[in-house]
Design an enzyme around this catalytic site. Structure first.
Site, mmCIF file in Angstrom:
data_model
loop_
_atom_site.group_PDB
_atom_site.id
_atom_site.type_symbol
_atom_site.label_atom_id
_atom_site.label_comp_id
_atom_site.label_asym_id
_atom_site.label_seq_id
_atom_site.Cartn_x
_atom_site.Cartn_y
_atom_site.Cartn_z
ATOM 1 N N CYS A 1 43.378 40.645 35.990
ATOM 2 C CA CYS A 1 43.740 42.068 35.897
ATOM 3 C C CYS A 1 42.990 42.980 36.863
ATOM 4 O O CYS A 1 43.249 44.175 36.909
ATOM 5 C CB CYS A 1 43.566 42.574 34.458
ATOM 6 S SG CYS A 1 41.842 42.920 34.016
ATOM 7 N N CYS B 1 27.953 31.935 32.975
ATOM 8 C CA CYS B 1 28.512 30.776 33.653
ATOM 9 C C CYS B 1 30.029 30.968 33.741
ATOM 10 O O CYS B 1 30.718 30.940 32.724
ATOM 11 C CB CYS B 1 28.154 29.523 32.852
ATOM 12 S SG CYS B 1 28.658 28.008 33.646
#
Ligand SMILES: [Zn+2]
Length: 131
Positions: free
Chosen positions: A51, A119
């Site tokens: 997005c 991560c």
């Protein structure tokens, strides 16, 4: 640049590659050492690949040796953290705060002064280089 958020699954599939769909929408994980940005050193902002929401500054990026791009902090309000007890492990999942897509996990074993290790799946990120 922010993109409109798809309203249904077909639209998500149209906008994403099959691997992006698997990771972002089905909470998959790209294989270690295969993704983008692991050794990326350019300055800029890492946006949500789904997005366009700005998620991480390149200043927060560090070399974790895990095979996934890693950051020691997220931009304020950019990610949502939720408990993830799947796979027999207690982990904290991170989602894009704007579109709700899965990004990766955050761990509290970071080597920098924030102590955090975000991560990420490289496939979830889109680097907007600083001009
Ligand atoms: Zn997003």
């Amino acid at each position: 640049m922010q993109k409109p958020i798809p309203t249904d699954d077909n639209e998500w599939k149209k906008n994403l590659t099959p691997l992006q769909y698997k990771v972002l929408r089905e909470k998959g994980t790209e294989p270690a050492f295969t993704g983008k940005y692991i050794n990326e050193e350019k300055d800029g902002t890492y946006n949500c690949a789904a997005c366009g929401n700005p998620l991480f500054s390149s200043d927060a990026k560090f070399e974790s040796g895990t095979g996934w791009p890693s950051f020691d902090k997220a931009l304020p309000g950019s990610v949502k953290e939720i408990a993830d007890d799947a796979a027999g492990m207690h982990r904290t999942e991170i989602l894009c705060a704007r579109c709700g897509s899965h990004l990766g996990h955050v761990f509290s074993d970071g080597p920098t002064k924030t102590g955090m290790r975000y991560c990420l799946n490289g496939v979830c990120l889109d680097l907007e280089e600083k001009k």
